[in-house]
Scaffold this motif. Sequence first.
Motif, PDB file in Angstrom:
ATOM      1  N   GLY A  75       0.921  -1.279   0.035  1.00  0.00           N
ATOM      2  CA  GLY A  75       0.184   0.093   0.122  1.00  0.00           C
ATOM      3  C   GLY A  75       0.931   1.376   0.135  1.00  0.00           C
ATOM      4  O   GLY A  75       0.326   2.346   0.127  1.00  0.00           O
ATOM      5  N   ASN A  76       2.166   1.260  -0.214  1.00  0.00           N
ATOM      6  CA  ASN A  76       3.045   2.266  -0.304  1.00  0.00           C
ATOM      7  C   ASN A  76       3.334   2.918  -1.882  1.00  0.00           C
ATOM      8  O   ASN A  76       3.999   2.612  -2.394  1.00  0.00           O
ATOM      9  CB  ASN A  76       4.525   2.099   0.248  1.00  0.00           C
ATOM     10  CG  ASN A  76       5.417   3.189   0.407  1.00  0.00           C
ATOM     11  OD1 ASN A  76       4.944   4.423  -0.234  1.00  0.00           O
ATOM     12  ND2 ASN A  76       6.465   3.308   1.251  1.00  0.00           N
ATOM     13  N   LEU A  77       2.111   3.342  -2.230  1.00  0.00           N
ATOM     14  CA  LEU A  77       1.767   3.723  -3.651  1.00  0.00           C
ATOM     15  C   LEU A  77       2.678   4.701  -4.096  1.00  0.00           C
ATOM     16  O   LEU A  77       2.983   4.743  -5.198  1.00  0.00           O
ATOM     17  CB  LEU A  77       0.288   3.882  -4.056  1.00  0.00           C
ATOM     18  CG  LEU A  77      -0.800   2.818  -3.519  1.00  0.00           C
ATOM     19  CD1 LEU A  77      -2.122   3.118  -3.850  1.00  0.00           C
ATOM     20  CD2 LEU A  77      -0.222   1.337  -4.362  1.00  0.00           C
ATOM     21  N   THR A  78       2.936   5.607  -3.269  1.00  0.00           N
ATOM     22  CA  THR A  78       3.889   6.734  -3.544  1.00  0.00           C
ATOM     23  C   THR A  78       5.179   6.062  -3.911  1.00  0.00           C
ATOM     24  O   THR A  78       5.992   6.649  -4.831  1.00  0.00           O
ATOM     25  CB  THR A  78       4.037   7.914  -2.571  1.00  0.00           C
ATOM     26  OG1 THR A  78       2.678   8.231  -2.349  1.00  0.00           O
ATOM     27  CG2 THR A  78       4.936   9.150  -2.911  1.00  0.00           C
ATOM     28  N   GLU A  79       5.775   5.243  -3.077  1.00  0.00           N
ATOM     29  CA  GLU A  79       6.958   4.632  -3.313  1.00  0.00           C
ATOM     30  C   GLU A  79       6.866   3.743  -4.563  1.00  0.00           C
ATOM     31  O   GLU A  79       7.942   3.661  -5.353  1.00  0.00           O
ATOM     32  CB  GLU A  79       7.540   3.774  -2.248  1.00  0.00           C
ATOM     33  CG  GLU A  79       8.936   3.570  -2.137  1.00  0.00           C
ATOM     34  CD  GLU A  79       9.927   4.995  -2.229  1.00  0.00           C
ATOM     35  OE1 GLU A  79      11.092   4.877  -2.748  1.00  0.00           O
ATOM     36  OE2 GLU A  79       9.432   5.839  -1.719  1.00  0.00           O
ATOM     37  N   ALA A  80       5.743   3.081  -4.940  1.00  0.00           N
ATOM     38  CA  ALA A  80       5.810   2.144  -5.815  1.00  0.00           C
ATOM     39  C   ALA A  80       5.633   2.793  -7.149  1.00  0.00           C
ATOM     40  O   ALA A  80       6.451   2.545  -8.139  1.00  0.00           O
ATOM     41  CB  ALA A  80       4.198   1.233  -5.597  1.00  0.00           C
ATOM     42  N   GLY A 110       0.749   1.671 -14.803  1.00  0.00           N
ATOM     43  CA  GLY A 110      -0.565   1.970 -15.037  1.00  0.00           C
ATOM     44  C   GLY A 110      -1.411   1.511 -13.857  1.00  0.00           C
ATOM     45  O   GLY A 110      -2.156   2.251 -13.393  1.00  0.00           O
ATOM     46  N   VAL A 111      -0.986   0.405 -13.165  1.00  0.00           N
ATOM     47  CA  VAL A 111      -1.901  -0.357 -12.298  1.00  0.00           C
ATOM     48  C   VAL A 111      -1.619   0.725 -11.042  1.00  0.00           C
ATOM     49  O   VAL A 111      -2.416   0.896 -10.281  1.00  0.00           O
ATOM     50  CB  VAL A 111      -1.503  -1.744 -11.872  1.00  0.00           C
ATOM     51  CG1 VAL A 111      -1.936  -2.139 -10.603  1.00  0.00           C
ATOM     52  CG2 VAL A 111      -1.933  -2.615 -13.025  1.00  0.00           C
ATOM     53  N   THR A 112      -0.442   1.208 -10.815  1.00  0.00           N
ATOM     54  CA  THR A 112       0.068   1.981  -9.760  1.00  0.00           C
ATOM     55  C   THR A 112      -1.023   3.369  -9.971  1.00  0.00           C
ATOM     56  O   THR A 112      -1.457   3.847  -8.835  1.00  0.00           O
ATOM     57  CB  THR A 112       1.594   2.240  -9.666  1.00  0.00           C
ATOM     58  OG1 THR A 112       2.095   0.950  -9.449  1.00  0.00           O
ATOM     59  CG2 THR A 112       1.866   3.213  -8.383  1.00  0.00           C
ATOM     60  N   PHE A 113      -0.868   3.921 -10.896  1.00  0.00           N
ATOM     61  CA  PHE A 113      -1.498   5.260 -11.366  1.00  0.00           C
ATOM     62  C   PHE A 113      -3.236   5.014 -10.854  1.00  0.00           C
ATOM     63  O   PHE A 113      -3.697   5.804 -10.398  1.00  0.00           O
ATOM     64  CB  PHE A 113      -1.432   5.513 -12.576  1.00  0.00           C
ATOM     65  CG  PHE A 113      -0.408   6.619 -12.868  1.00  0.00           C
ATOM     66  CD1 PHE A 113      -0.026   7.716 -12.346  1.00  0.00           C
ATOM     67  CD2 PHE A 113       0.881   6.495 -13.726  1.00  0.00           C
ATOM     68  CE1 PHE A 113       0.846   8.462 -12.340  1.00  0.00           C
ATOM     69  CE2 PHE A 113       1.928   7.006 -13.977  1.00  0.00           C
ATOM     70  CZ  PHE A 113       1.874   8.025 -13.394  1.00  0.00           C
ATOM     71  N   LEU A 115      -3.805   4.683  -7.374  1.00  0.00           N
ATOM     72  CA  LEU A 115      -3.678   5.846  -6.659  1.00  0.00           C
ATOM     73  C   LEU A 115      -4.892   6.939  -6.886  1.00  0.00           C
ATOM     74  O   LEU A 115      -4.938   8.237  -6.629  1.00  0.00           O
ATOM     75  CB  LEU A 115      -2.269   6.783  -7.065  1.00  0.00           C
ATOM     76  CG  LEU A 115      -1.197   6.537  -6.499  1.00  0.00           C
ATOM     77  CD1 LEU A 115       0.138   6.899  -7.284  1.00  0.00           C
ATOM     78  CD2 LEU A 115      -0.872   7.038  -4.852  1.00  0.00           C
ATOM     79  N   GLY A 116      -5.673   6.456  -8.093  1.00  0.00           N
ATOM     80  CA  GLY A 116      -6.840   7.239  -8.574  1.00  0.00           C
ATOM     81  C   GLY A 116      -6.512   8.109  -9.607  1.00  0.00           C
ATOM     82  O   GLY A 116      -7.330   9.248  -9.841  1.00  0.00           O
TER      83      GLY A 116
END
Length: 90
Positions: free
Chosen positions: A54-59, A81-84, A87-88
């Motif tokens: 859940g650390n999407l900023t780092e991902a 793309g999945v990470t973006f 993140l919404g």
Amino acid sequence: MNVEPSNEEIKKLIHLFQSGQLLEAKGLAEQQITSYPESIWGWKVLGAIYGEKGNLTEALKINTKVVELSPNDPESYNNLGVTFQELGNI
């Protein structure tokens, strides 16, 4: 000096990640990044681990780095793309 980890090192990293041994996989990914900074394998797994945790900023930072290192790898773009999406931003 090798620019890529050996096939055995890559297989071990992927096995650790896929079997849910995330702490061990993270440690090995970080080792591979230190030893092979231009190789995508450690970066890819590390980005996936941060995403799973859940650390999407780092991902996002790491998955962007993977695309820069390997602009012809479709999986790298998919992971970004999945990470973006998570993140919404899509």
